[in-house]
Design a protein around this motif. Sequence first.
Motif, PDB file in Angstrom:
ATOM      1  N   GLY A  73       0.784  -1.221   0.000  1.00 17.75           N
ATOM      2  CA  GLY A  73       0.000   0.000   0.000  1.00 17.75           C
ATOM      3  C   GLY A  73       0.818   1.273   0.000  1.00 17.75           C
ATOM      4  N   ARG A  74       2.141   1.161   0.039  1.00 15.79           N
ATOM      5  CA  ARG A  74       3.002   2.347   0.075  1.00 15.79           C
ATOM      6  C   ARG A  74       3.352   2.853  -1.332  1.00 15.79           C
ATOM      7  NH1 ARG A  74       6.126   2.094   4.930  1.00 15.79           N
ATOM      8  NH2 ARG A  74       7.362   3.846   4.118  1.00 15.79           N
ATOM      9  N   GLY A  75       3.066   2.031  -2.328  1.00 18.72           N
ATOM     10  CA  GLY A  75       3.296   2.453  -3.704  1.00 18.72           C
ATOM     11  C   GLY A  75       4.750   2.623  -4.080  1.00 18.72           C
ATOM     12  N   ILE A  76       5.636   1.805  -3.497  1.00 19.31           N
ATOM     13  CA  ILE A  76       7.058   1.878  -3.832  1.00 19.31           C
ATOM     14  C   ILE A  76       7.313   0.969  -5.034  1.00 19.31           C
ATOM     15  CG2 ILE A  76       9.414   1.514  -3.020  1.00 19.31           C
ATOM     16  CD1 ILE A  76       8.379   2.032  -0.181  1.00 19.31           C
ATOM     17  N   VAL A  77       7.381   1.575  -6.197  1.00 28.93           N
ATOM     18  CA  VAL A  77       7.572   0.844  -7.455  1.00 28.93           C
ATOM     19  C   VAL A  77       8.951   1.179  -8.002  1.00 28.93           C
ATOM     20  CG1 VAL A  77       6.714   0.429  -9.789  1.00 28.93           C
ATOM     21  CG2 VAL A  77       5.095   0.950  -7.936  1.00 28.93           C
ATOM     22  N   LEU A  78       9.739   0.148  -8.273  1.00 31.20           N
ATOM     23  CA  LEU A  78      11.073   0.318  -8.841  1.00 31.20           C
ATOM     24  C   LEU A  78      11.087  -0.270 -10.246  1.00 31.20           C
ATOM     25  CD1 LEU A  78      13.338  -0.588  -5.794  1.00 31.20           C
ATOM     26  CD2 LEU A  78      12.522   1.647  -6.508  1.00 31.20           C
ATOM     27  N   ALA A  79      11.504   0.526 -11.206  1.00 38.61           N
ATOM     28  CA  ALA A  79      11.487   0.103 -12.599  1.00 38.61           C
ATOM     29  C   ALA A  79      12.630  -0.856 -12.909  1.00 38.61           C
ATOM     30  CB  ALA A  79      11.580   1.326 -13.509  1.00 38.61           C
ATOM     31  N   ARG A  80      12.444  -1.641 -13.925  1.00 41.27           N
ATOM     32  CA  ARG A  80      13.506  -2.486 -14.467  1.00 41.27           C
ATOM     33  C   ARG A  80      14.749  -1.634 -14.686  1.00 41.27           C
ATOM     34  NH1 ARG A  80      14.806  -3.387 -20.066  1.00 41.27           N
ATOM     35  NH2 ARG A  80      15.551  -5.477 -20.550  1.00 41.27           N
ATOM     36  N   PHE A  81      15.896  -2.085 -14.159  1.00 36.52           N
ATOM     37  CA  PHE A  81      17.217  -1.458 -14.263  1.00 36.52           C
ATOM     38  C   PHE A  81      17.425  -0.333 -13.243  1.00 36.52           C
ATOM     39  CE2 PHE A  81      20.598   0.988 -16.671  1.00 36.52           C
ATOM     40  CZ  PHE A  81      21.582   0.022 -16.509  1.00 36.52           C
ATOM     41  N   ALA A  82      16.400   0.046 -12.474  1.00 32.80           N
ATOM     42  CA  ALA A  82      16.571   1.102 -11.476  1.00 32.80           C
ATOM     43  C   ALA A  82      17.401   0.595 -10.303  1.00 32.80           C
ATOM     44  CB  ALA A  82      15.211   1.579 -10.981  1.00 32.80           C
ATOM     45  N   GLU A  83      18.142   1.505  -9.658  1.00 32.61           N
ATOM     46  CA  GLU A  83      18.894   1.132  -8.463  1.00 32.61           C
ATOM     47  C   GLU A  83      17.938   0.732  -7.353  1.00 32.61           C
ATOM     48  OE1 GLU A  83      21.855   3.062  -5.087  1.00 32.61           O
ATOM     49  OE2 GLU A  83      21.559   4.153  -6.978  1.00 32.61           O
ATOM     50  N   MET A  84      18.311  -0.335  -6.633  1.00 31.44           N
ATOM     51  CA  MET A  84      17.494  -0.861  -5.545  1.00 31.44           C
ATOM     52  C   MET A  84      18.181  -0.702  -4.187  1.00 31.44           C
ATOM     53  SD  MET A  84      16.559  -4.820  -4.838  1.00 31.44           S
ATOM     54  CE  MET A  84      17.627  -5.007  -3.430  1.00 31.44           C
ATOM     55  N   ALA A  85      19.461  -1.028  -4.144  1.00 35.81           N
ATOM     56  CA  ALA A  85      20.187  -1.045  -2.871  1.00 35.81           C
ATOM     57  C   ALA A  85      21.681  -1.018  -3.159  1.00 35.81           C
ATOM     58  CB  ALA A  85      19.809  -2.285  -2.062  1.00 35.81           C
ATOM     59  N   ARG A  86      22.451  -0.933  -2.077  1.00 34.38           N
ATOM     60  CA  ARG A  86      23.902  -0.959  -2.243  1.00 34.38           C
ATOM     61  C   ARG A  86      24.555  -1.659  -1.057  1.00 34.38           C
ATOM     62  NH1 ARG A  86      24.809   5.510  -2.115  1.00 34.38           N
ATOM     63  NH2 ARG A  86      23.121   5.267  -3.623  1.00 34.38           N
ATOM     64  N   PHE A  87      25.733  -2.216  -1.326  1.00 34.39           N
ATOM     65  CA  PHE A  87      26.552  -2.830  -0.287  1.00 34.39           C
ATOM     66  C   PHE A  87      27.643  -1.857   0.127  1.00 34.39           C
ATOM     67  CE2 PHE A  87      25.195  -6.892  -2.372  1.00 34.39           C
ATOM     68  CZ  PHE A  87      24.635  -7.494  -1.257  1.00 34.39           C
ATOM     69  N   ASN A  88      27.935  -1.836   1.416  1.00 36.12           N
ATOM     70  CA  ASN A  88      29.041  -1.023   1.894  1.00 36.12           C
ATOM     71  C   ASN A  88      30.329  -1.824   2.016  1.00 36.12           C
ATOM     72  OD1 ASN A  88      27.474   1.254   1.981  1.00 36.12           O
ATOM     73  ND2 ASN A  88      26.792   0.879   4.066  1.00 36.12           N
ATOM     74  N   TYR A  89      30.341  -2.995   1.490  1.00 35.99           N
ATOM     75  CA  TYR A  89      31.550  -3.775   1.246  1.00 35.99           C
ATOM     76  C   TYR A  89      31.145  -4.966   0.386  1.00 35.99           C
ATOM     77  CZ  TYR A  89      36.411  -5.082   1.803  1.00 35.99           C
ATOM     78  OH  TYR A  89      37.724  -5.363   1.555  1.00 35.99           O
ATOM     79  N   GLY A  90      32.113  -5.671  -0.185  1.00 39.07           N
ATOM     80  CA  GLY A  90      31.828  -6.748  -1.125  1.00 39.07           C
ATOM     81  C   GLY A  90      30.936  -7.809  -0.540  1.00 39.07           C
TER      82      GLY A  90
END
Length: 286
Positions: free
Chosen positions: A229-246
Amino acid sequence: MSLVTTLTHVLPHRTLSSLARRLAYSQNPRTRRWLIDTVVRRFGVDLSEAANPDPASYASFNAFFTRALRDGARMPDPDPDALLMPADGHISQCGPVDDGRIFQAKGQSFTTAELLGGEEDAAPFRHGSFATVYLSPRDYHRVHMPWTGTLRETVHVPGRLFSVGTDAVARVPRLFARNERLVCHFDTDFGPMVQVMVGALLVSGVETVWSGEEIPAYGRRITRKDYRGRGIVLARFAEMARFNYGSTVITLLPPDVAVLDPSLHAEQPVRLGQRLATRLRSPASP
């Protein structure tokens, strides 16, 4: 078994990661410069691909490590039916989920229920497919969407912080189901899709584009956040998350929705945006 893998069975994982985090976020010029120069030299980081190619201009090692790419450095596969590789790195393993089990390495596997934190979450993927991508210190450390999805829920699963290097994957039983991780559930036009951000020894930080820092704090119990219900839509190829190390990202797909690209195999280098799988469309599909 390598010395690092042997030591990770006995070392205080979270204490080491906390100390490494302090170094990674330090803005001391000498510390910052030494860390960045060491990683660039040792791992052969290609700074020509970075939006900011000047290593001396980053405020901290972590800012350098999570650097953005310049426009056009990665492009999505032009086929609209292509599900995309979520990150730069190497394929650790990929293939079918075998009656709820995911292959890790020779003689090693774990269950989808262990990985995701529950049998109910795992049920849609019991006979689906998976791809495990390892990000080394030289790689771009942002994870993107294989396909357009609406965020439904995240599950923070506490655990250890083993190394996720090749030797550890081969030697540590159920490694990815034991390490601390953030499970991200999405609803797509073909059904559920999961992206699992697996932490690793040293720093082990995970940030998402919708909520910021998720790990640390390190968890002591499974924590769920409902985003319906929050409407958080991420498109194909959009950034989702990141790691702060490998670390490692694992993509799970349900059965009969896509076929993994047959050219993919273990230890193969891959790049964000290349074809991960091809969508199967029924005659009635859009």
